[in-house]
Design a protein around this motif. Structure first.
Motif, mmCIF file in Angstrom:
data_model
loop_
_atom_site.group_PDB
_atom_site.id
_atom_site.type_symbol
_atom_site.label_atom_id
_atom_site.label_comp_id
_atom_site.label_asym_id
_atom_site.label_seq_id
_atom_site.Cartn_x
_atom_site.Cartn_y
_atom_site.Cartn_z
ATOM 1 N N GLY A 64 -105.373 -64.020 -63.507
ATOM 2 C CA GLY A 64 -105.962 -64.389 -64.785
ATOM 3 C C GLY A 64 -105.100 -65.450 -65.441
ATOM 4 N N ASP A 65 -105.058 -65.460 -66.749
ATOM 5 C CA ASP A 65 -104.289 -66.458 -67.488
ATOM 6 C C ASP A 65 -102.859 -65.948 -67.677
ATOM 7 O OD1 ASP A 65 -103.221 -68.330 -69.212
ATOM 8 O OD2 ASP A 65 -105.002 -68.450 -70.486
ATOM 9 N N TRP A 66 -102.003 -66.279 -66.728
ATOM 10 C CA TRP A 66 -100.615 -65.800 -66.745
ATOM 11 C C TRP A 66 -99.884 -66.277 -67.993
ATOM 12 C CZ3 TRP A 66 -98.066 -62.461 -63.521
ATOM 13 C CH2 TRP A 66 -96.666 -62.424 -63.592
ATOM 14 N N ALA A 67 -100.075 -67.543 -68.345
ATOM 15 C CA ALA A 67 -99.369 -68.104 -69.502
ATOM 16 C C ALA A 67 -99.747 -67.398 -70.790
ATOM 17 C CB ALA A 67 -99.653 -69.599 -69.612
ATOM 18 N N ALA A 68 -100.949 -66.863 -70.848
ATOM 19 C CA ALA A 68 -101.410 -66.149 -72.042
ATOM 20 C C ALA A 68 -101.050 -64.668 -72.002
ATOM 21 C CB ALA A 68 -102.917 -66.311 -72.203
ATOM 22 N N GLY A 69 -100.348 -64.241 -70.958
ATOM 23 C CA GLY A 69 -99.911 -62.856 -70.873
ATOM 24 C C GLY A 69 -100.747 -61.965 -69.993
ATOM 25 N N CYS A 99 -100.769 -64.823 -43.589
ATOM 26 C CA CYS A 99 -100.203 -63.737 -44.392
ATOM 27 C C CYS A 99 -101.085 -62.500 -44.290
ATOM 28 C CB CYS A 99 -100.081 -64.177 -45.850
ATOM 29 S SG CYS A 99 -99.268 -62.966 -46.914
ATOM 30 N N GLU A 100 -100.472 -61.356 -44.029
ATOM 31 C CA GLU A 100 -101.216 -60.114 -43.818
ATOM 32 C C GLU A 100 -101.285 -59.229 -45.049
ATOM 33 O OE1 GLU A 100 -99.401 -58.169 -40.528
ATOM 34 O OE2 GLU A 100 -100.016 -59.698 -39.070
ATOM 35 N N ARG A 101 -100.606 -59.615 -46.149
ATOM 36 C CA ARG A 101 -100.561 -58.757 -47.337
ATOM 37 C C ARG A 101 -100.792 -59.587 -48.593
ATOM 38 N NH1 ARG A 101 -96.491 -58.236 -44.133
ATOM 39 N NH2 ARG A 101 -96.076 -56.304 -42.983
ATOM 40 N N VAL A 102 -101.665 -59.095 -49.457
ATOM 41 C CA VAL A 102 -101.904 -59.718 -50.758
ATOM 42 C C VAL A 102 -101.819 -58.633 -51.820
ATOM 43 C CG1 VAL A 102 -103.592 -60.885 -52.232
ATOM 44 C CG2 VAL A 102 -103.342 -61.579 -49.840
ATOM 45 N N HIS A 103 -100.966 -58.874 -52.819
ATOM 46 C CA HIS A 103 -100.840 -57.939 -53.931
ATOM 47 C C HIS A 103 -101.894 -58.257 -54.972
ATOM 48 C CE1 HIS A 103 -98.441 -56.859 -57.811
ATOM 49 N NE2 HIS A 103 -99.271 -55.892 -57.491
ATOM 50 N N VAL A 104 -102.673 -57.256 -55.356
ATOM 51 C CA VAL A 104 -103.708 -57.406 -56.378
ATOM 52 C C VAL A 104 -103.211 -56.727 -57.652
ATOM 53 C CG1 VAL A 104 -106.107 -56.974 -56.991
ATOM 54 C CG2 VAL A 104 -105.499 -57.412 -54.603
ATOM 55 N N MET A 105 -102.884 -57.526 -58.650
ATOM 56 C CA MET A 105 -102.360 -56.971 -59.895
ATOM 57 C C MET A 105 -103.470 -56.274 -60.675
ATOM 58 S SD MET A 105 -99.601 -59.826 -61.176
ATOM 59 C CE MET A 105 -98.716 -58.593 -62.173
ATOM 60 N N ALA A 106 -103.119 -55.163 -61.304
ATOM 61 C CA ALA A 106 -104.115 -54.323 -61.973
ATOM 62 C C ALA A 106 -104.553 -54.883 -63.311
ATOM 63 C CB ALA A 106 -103.547 -52.918 -62.171
ATOM 64 N N GLY A 107 -103.597 -55.389 -64.095
ATOM 65 C CA GLY A 107 -103.903 -55.881 -65.432
ATOM 66 C C GLY A 107 -103.302 -55.012 -66.523
ATOM 67 N N ILE A 108 -103.230 -55.589 -67.702
ATOM 68 C CA ILE A 108 -102.778 -54.871 -68.891
ATOM 69 C C ILE A 108 -103.968 -54.156 -69.505
ATOM 70 C CG2 ILE A 108 -101.681 -55.082 -71.148
ATOM 71 C CD1 ILE A 108 -99.854 -55.901 -68.854
ATOM 72 N N ALA A 109 -103.839 -52.864 -69.737
ATOM 73 C CA ALA A 109 -104.943 -52.100 -70.327
ATOM 74 C C ALA A 109 -105.228 -52.609 -71.740
ATOM 75 C CB ALA A 109 -104.589 -50.616 -70.352
ATOM 76 N N PRO A 110 -106.456 -53.034 -72.045
ATOM 77 C CA PRO A 110 -106.775 -53.514 -73.398
ATOM 78 C C PRO A 110 -106.606 -52.406 -74.433
ATOM 79 C CG PRO A 110 -108.496 -54.126 -71.817
ATOM 80 C CD PRO A 110 -107.609 -53.137 -71.125
ATOM 81 N N ALA A 111 -106.088 -52.761 -75.591
ATOM 82 C CA ALA A 111 -105.897 -51.772 -76.655
ATOM 83 C C ALA A 111 -107.232 -51.126 -77.015
ATOM 84 C CB ALA A 111 -105.297 -52.454 -77.884
ATOM 85 N N GLY A 112 -107.225 -49.799 -77.071
ATOM 86 C CA GLY A 112 -108.405 -49.057 -77.466
ATOM 87 C C GLY A 112 -109.427 -48.836 -76.368
ATOM 88 N N ALA A 113 -109.210 -49.404 -75.193
ATOM 89 C CA ALA A 113 -110.178 -49.232 -74.109
ATOM 90 C C ALA A 113 -110.102 -47.818 -73.551
ATOM 91 C CB ALA A 113 -109.910 -50.240 -72.999
ATOM 92 N N ALA A 114 -111.243 -47.279 -73.171
ATOM 93 C CA ALA A 114 -111.292 -45.946 -72.582
ATOM 94 C C ALA A 114 -110.669 -45.978 -71.188
ATOM 95 C CB ALA A 114 -112.727 -45.462 -72.502
ATOM 96 N N ARG A 115 -109.708 -45.109 -70.964
ATOM 97 C CA ARG A 115 -109.008 -45.079 -69.682
ATOM 98 C C ARG A 115 -109.975 -44.861 -68.518
ATOM 99 N NH1 ARG A 115 -103.750 -46.670 -68.311
ATOM 100 N NH2 ARG A 115 -103.294 -45.772 -66.272
ATOM 101 N N GLU A 116 -110.971 -44.032 -68.733
ATOM 102 C CA GLU A 116 -111.929 -43.724 -67.671
ATOM 103 C C GLU A 116 -112.701 -44.966 -67.248
ATOM 104 O OE1 GLU A 116 -111.657 -42.203 -70.539
ATOM 105 O OE2 GLU A 116 -110.861 -40.210 -70.006
ATOM 106 N N ALA A 117 -113.066 -45.807 -68.212
ATOM 107 C CA ALA A 117 -113.807 -47.025 -67.891
ATOM 108 C C ALA A 117 -112.942 -48.006 -67.106
ATOM 109 C CB ALA A 117 -114.326 -47.681 -69.170
ATOM 110 N N LEU A 118 -111.676 -48.119 -67.490
ATOM 111 C CA LEU A 118 -110.772 -49.001 -66.765
ATOM 112 C C LEU A 118 -110.557 -48.498 -65.339
ATOM 113 C CD1 LEU A 118 -108.023 -49.695 -69.477
ATOM 114 C CD2 LEU A 118 -110.129 -50.969 -69.024
ATOM 115 N N HIS A 119 -110.429 -47.209 -65.202
ATOM 116 C CA HIS A 119 -110.243 -46.600 -63.881
ATOM 117 C C HIS A 119 -111.446 -46.884 -62.986
ATOM 118 C CE1 HIS A 119 -108.706 -43.407 -61.116
ATOM 119 N NE2 HIS A 119 -109.999 -43.329 -60.822
#
Length: 278
Positions: A64-69, A99-119
């Protein structure tokens, strides 16, 4: 014996990125990893790998936008098209770099977001990505990252990562076990290695000193002891991955990375001496 890979995003900072490959090879590394390759054409990176006899061990999918956090898109609702485009781009690079491996970053959980929906979003995204990656023999890695360095990161603990791998249920999705993050969040690092490496769910290791994230010869972690544990497990359960050196050299001046590799030279001398006596 652990196979060490130089993290070129952190090591050899005195060199331009494409010149870091030669520096790593001169210091005896056989493999390299880094955060993101996308600012450079894949053929230019492939040429450096071939010229210096290096294996491309790992890199990250676009975050995503790394520079924006932003620190990944996998758990973020509403970003599916961008996530899918990033995975396709990462797989293009993986194919050209061998290359045989790619790391997929999960992301920062948005404030107030339901954990179940993110999961639910995260699991669906990884299942889709795993299917795409499997077609070209690429493994996707998910990494717990400590909440001190990356507050709010969606995946922070080993148990969560292993449960996600089991729920995603794709043979090419594994855990990226960073001993630095593990020590900060949970500790008991040697026992975690003994518990998790035999499961077959760990595809890559990384190391750095704690708490400053310098070389793994100072601080709370004992690199030589942990390397011995990894050797023992490699012999007993067949784990044969790489150990990424993802740390910031304490000496930031020119040549500081090379001088700081005394820890690796000592370890290799000990192991090579042991092998010669056997």
């Amino acid at each position: 014996m652990p196979r060490f890979a130089a993290n070129l995003s952190m090591l050899y900072a005195e060199h331009d990125f494409l010149d870091r490959f030669a520096a790593a090879a001169r210091d005896g590394f056989a493999g390299v990893e880094y955060l993101f390759p996308y600012a450079w054409p894949a053929p230019a990176i492939a040429e450096r790998l071939a010229a210096h006899g290096l294996t491309q061990v790992l890199f990250n999918a676009p975050p995503g936008d790394w520079a924006a956090g932003e620190r990944g898109l996998a758990c973020l609702p509403g970003r599916e098209a961008e996530f899918q485009h990033g995975i396709e781009l990462a797989l293009q690079y993986a194919r050209q770099l061998g290359c045989e491996r790619v790391h997929v970053m999960a992301g920062i959980a948005p404030a107030g977001a339901a954990r179940e929906a993110l999961h639910e979003c995260y699991v669906q995204r990884l299942r889709w990505a795993a299917q795409r990656a499997a077609a070209q023999g690429v493994r996707l890695l998910i990494e717990p990252i400590n909440g001190r360095d990356m507050p709010g990161y969606f995946v922070q603990r080993q148990a969560q990562a292993h449960a996600l791998v089991q729920e995603i249920a794709a043979a090419n999705v594994q855990v990226q076990l960073d001993l630095y993050h593990l020590q900060i969040m949970e500790g008991d690092v040697a026992m975690a290695l003994r518990r998790d490496l035999p499961t077959g769910r760990v595809g890559h290791l990384q190391i750095a000193g704690v708490p400053e994230r310098g070389e793994p010869d100072q601080g709370e972690l004992s690199g030589p002891y942990l390397f011995g544990v990894i050797d023992e497990l490699a012999a007993s359960c067949g784990w044969g991955g790489w150990v990424g050196c993802e740390y910031r050299p304490r000496d930031a001046s020119a040549g500081g990375t090379t001088r700081g590799l005394a820890w690796m030279r000592r370890w290799l001398e000990v192991k090579n001496g042991s092998s010669a006596r056997q």
